[in-house]
Design a protein around this motif. Structure first.
Motif, PDB file in Angstrom:
ATOM      1  N   ALA A 120     -17.263  -5.602  -7.014  1.00  0.00           N
ATOM      2  CA  ALA A 120     -15.976  -4.582  -7.655  1.00  0.00           C
ATOM      3  C   ALA A 120     -15.414  -5.105  -8.784  1.00  0.00           C
ATOM      4  N   ARG A 121     -15.032  -4.353  -9.764  1.00  0.00           N
ATOM      5  CA  ARG A 121     -14.277  -4.775 -11.007  1.00  0.00           C
ATOM      6  C   ARG A 121     -13.067  -3.971 -10.940  1.00  0.00           C
ATOM      7  N   THR A 122     -12.054  -4.820 -10.883  1.00  0.00           N
ATOM      8  CA  THR A 122     -10.670  -4.217 -10.788  1.00  0.00           C
ATOM      9  C   THR A 122      -9.724  -4.721 -11.753  1.00  0.00           C
ATOM     10  N   LEU A 123      -8.522  -3.929 -11.790  1.00  0.00           N
ATOM     11  CA  LEU A 123      -7.593  -4.203 -12.885  1.00  0.00           C
ATOM     12  C   LEU A 123      -6.215  -4.194 -12.157  1.00  0.00           C
ATOM     13  N   LEU A 124      -5.564  -5.526 -12.182  1.00  0.00           N
ATOM     14  CA  LEU A 124      -4.315  -5.733 -11.413  1.00  0.00           C
ATOM     15  C   LEU A 124      -3.241  -6.261 -12.533  1.00  0.00           C
ATOM     16  N   LEU A 125      -1.990  -5.437 -12.360  1.00  0.00           N
ATOM     17  CA  LEU A 125      -1.058  -5.534 -13.451  1.00  0.00           C
ATOM     18  C   LEU A 125      -0.576  -7.006 -13.325  1.00  0.00           C
ATOM     19  N   GLY A 126      -0.533  -7.701 -14.456  1.00  0.00           N
ATOM     20  CA  GLY A 126      -0.187  -9.106 -14.547  1.00  0.00           C
ATOM     21  C   GLY A 126      -1.251  -9.970 -14.333  1.00  0.00           C
ATOM     22  N   LYS A 127      -2.640  -9.789 -13.805  1.00  0.00           N
ATOM     23  CA  LYS A 127      -3.482 -10.639 -13.819  1.00  0.00           C
ATOM     24  C   LYS A 127      -4.935  -9.950 -14.515  1.00  0.00           C
ATOM     25  N   GLY A 128      -4.689  -8.845 -15.051  1.00  0.00           N
ATOM     26  CA  GLY A 128      -5.849  -8.393 -15.876  1.00  0.00           C
ATOM     27  C   GLY A 128      -6.891  -8.011 -15.143  1.00  0.00           C
ATOM     28  N   GLU A 129      -8.134  -7.970 -15.875  1.00  0.00           N
ATOM     29  CA  GLU A 129      -9.458  -7.571 -15.044  1.00  0.00           C
ATOM     30  C   GLU A 129      -9.897  -8.747 -14.346  1.00  0.00           C
ATOM     31  N   LEU A 130     -10.471  -8.314 -13.157  1.00  0.00           N
ATOM     32  CA  LEU A 130     -11.109  -9.332 -12.101  1.00  0.00           C
ATOM     33  C   LEU A 130     -12.445  -8.763 -11.365  1.00  0.00           C
ATOM     34  N   ARG A 131     -13.346  -9.536 -10.995  1.00  0.00           N
ATOM     35  CA  ARG A 131     -14.452  -9.216 -10.126  1.00  0.00           C
ATOM     36  C   ARG A 131     -14.418  -9.822  -9.050  1.00  0.00           C
ATOM     37  N   GLY A 132     -14.758  -9.100  -7.987  1.00  0.00           N
ATOM     38  CA  GLY A 132     -14.752  -9.680  -6.506  1.00  0.00           C
ATOM     39  C   GLY A 132     -16.237  -9.260  -6.133  1.00  0.00           C
ATOM     40  N   ALA A 133     -16.706 -10.004  -5.327  1.00  0.00           N
ATOM     41  CA  ALA A 133     -17.859  -9.672  -4.464  1.00  0.00           C
ATOM     42  C   ALA A 133     -17.719  -9.317  -3.109  1.00  0.00           C
ATOM     43  N   LEU A 134     -18.291  -8.034  -2.723  1.00  0.00           N
ATOM     44  CA  LEU A 134     -18.033  -7.185  -1.430  1.00  0.00           C
ATOM     45  C   LEU A 134     -19.054  -7.562  -0.288  1.00  0.00           C
ATOM     46  N   TYR A 135     -18.706  -8.010   0.775  1.00  0.00           N
ATOM     47  CA  TYR A 135     -19.764  -8.149   2.272  1.00  0.00           C
ATOM     48  C   TYR A 135     -19.101  -7.364   3.066  1.00  0.00           C
ATOM     49  N   THR A 136     -20.073  -7.246   4.033  1.00  0.00           N
ATOM     50  CA  THR A 136     -19.584  -6.377   5.209  1.00  0.00           C
ATOM     51  C   THR A 136     -20.392  -7.003   6.560  1.00  0.00           C
TER      52      THR A 136
ATOM     53  N   PRO B 156      -1.415   0.629  -4.392  1.00  0.00           N
ATOM     54  CA  PRO B 156      -0.190   0.347  -4.815  1.00  0.00           C
ATOM     55  C   PRO B 156      -0.284  -1.039  -5.446  1.00  0.00           C
ATOM     56  N   LEU B 157       0.980  -1.495  -5.999  1.00  0.00           N
ATOM     57  CA  LEU B 157       1.122  -2.639  -6.643  1.00  0.00           C
ATOM     58  C   LEU B 157       0.271  -2.734  -7.961  1.00  0.00           C
ATOM     59  N   GLY B 158       0.016  -1.464  -8.405  1.00  0.00           N
ATOM     60  CA  GLY B 158      -0.771  -1.388  -9.788  1.00  0.00           C
ATOM     61  C   GLY B 158      -2.180  -1.878  -9.791  1.00  0.00           C
ATOM     62  N   MET B 159      -2.790  -1.618  -8.600  1.00  0.00           N
ATOM     63  CA  MET B 159      -4.257  -2.147  -8.507  1.00  0.00           C
ATOM     64  C   MET B 159      -5.293  -0.958  -8.899  1.00  0.00           C
ATOM     65  N   ARG B 160      -6.018  -1.145  -9.785  1.00  0.00           N
ATOM     66  CA  ARG B 160      -7.130  -0.132 -10.027  1.00  0.00           C
ATOM     67  C   ARG B 160      -8.421  -0.559  -9.944  1.00  0.00           C
ATOM     68  N   LEU B 161      -9.482   0.048  -9.334  1.00  0.00           N
ATOM     69  CA  LEU B 161     -10.846  -0.065  -8.980  1.00  0.00           C
ATOM     70  C   LEU B 161     -11.678   0.677 -10.319  1.00  0.00           C
ATOM     71  N   LEU B 162     -11.964  -0.424 -11.429  1.00  0.00           N
ATOM     72  CA  LEU B 162     -12.471   0.270 -12.538  1.00  0.00           C
ATOM     73  C   LEU B 162     -14.003   0.666 -12.161  1.00  0.00           C
ATOM     74  N   ALA B 163     -14.737  -0.178 -11.416  1.00  0.00           N
ATOM     75  CA  ALA B 163     -16.180   0.102 -11.171  1.00  0.00           C
ATOM     76  C   ALA B 163     -16.560  -0.518  -9.867  1.00  0.00           C
ATOM     77  N   PHE B 164     -17.780  -0.342  -9.722  1.00  0.00           N
ATOM     78  CA  PHE B 164     -18.412  -0.938  -8.373  1.00  0.00           C
ATOM     79  C   PHE B 164     -20.086  -0.861  -8.641  1.00  0.00           C
ATOM     80  N   ASP B 165     -20.268  -2.143  -8.782  1.00  0.00           N
ATOM     81  CA  ASP B 165     -21.713  -2.406  -9.363  1.00  0.00           C
ATOM     82  C   ASP B 165     -22.546  -3.052  -8.116  1.00  0.00           C
ATOM     83  N   GLU B 166     -23.767  -2.126  -8.244  1.00  0.00           N
ATOM     84  CA  GLU B 166     -24.749  -2.859  -7.087  1.00  0.00           C
ATOM     85  C   GLU B 166     -25.786  -3.609  -7.416  1.00  0.00           C
ATOM     86  N   GLU B 167     -25.231  -4.629  -8.084  1.00  0.00           N
ATOM     87  CA  GLU B 167     -26.212  -5.875  -8.760  1.00  0.00           C
ATOM     88  C   GLU B 167     -26.587  -6.693  -7.830  1.00  0.00           C
TER      89      GLU B 167
END
Length: 164
Positions: A99-115, A13-24
């Motif tokens: 995670a590499r995401t695309l969010l309407l109005g914010k462009g492409e973003l990259r986030g670190a995922l932890y668990t 929702p809200l126009g978010m897309r997950l473009l890629a997930f990189d295990e770097e």
């Protein structure tokens, strides 16, 4: 529109897309889209912790921006504490990937995922940012009160306990 944006791994929702997930490696430095946010998948007996973010009306993984001078790992531990009341030392968080995401109005973003896994839930009163917490079983319907951020639940699925 890039080919990645045309075929995302997940859309929410809200126009978010997950473009890629990189295990770097965790210390990877990205020249084009630096790491700007963190997410934490917290597990308790097969359920993942979601927070209902007031400003977006979405059930999401705990997380947020990285403060100046803060490492992504430190930001993840801080955001987890602020949003859920779970105090987990940064070194107890397991890094999963980016995670590499695309969010309407914010462009492409990259986030670190932890668990991490916890042994007991916390009780945290709602505040101006977080309206509620929910321990969600991935086979259950979306929790009531907001939209399910399916990009986040897709990312949570790559952190399932026992997967790596």
């Amino acid at each position: 529109m890039t080919e990645d944006a045309a075929r995302p791994l997940a859309s929410g929702p809200l126009g978010m897309r997950l473009l890629a997930f990189d295990e770097e490696p965790e210390d990877t430095v990205f020249a084009t889209v630096p790491v700007g946010y963190v997410l934490v998948a917290v597990w308790l007996g097969g359920r993942v912790l979601l927070v209902l973010v007031r400003g977006r009306g979405c059930w999401e993984l705990p997380g947020g921006g990285i403060d100046p001078g803060e490492s992504p790992r430190e930001a993840a531990a801080r955001e987890l504490w602020e949003e859920t009341g779970h105090r987990v030392p940064p070194e107890r968080l397991r890094f999963v990937g980016f995670a590499r995401t695309l969010l309407l109005g914010k462009g492409e973003l990259r986030g670190a995922l932890y668990t991490t896994e916890v042994e007991a839930p916390t009780v945290r009163p709602p505040d101006d940012e977080i309206a509620a917490l929910h321990w969600w079983l991935p086979t259950d319907p979306p929790p009531p009160g907001g939209q399910l951020q399916t990009v986040d639940t897709h990312l949570a699925s790559v952190t399932l306990p026992g997967r790596g």
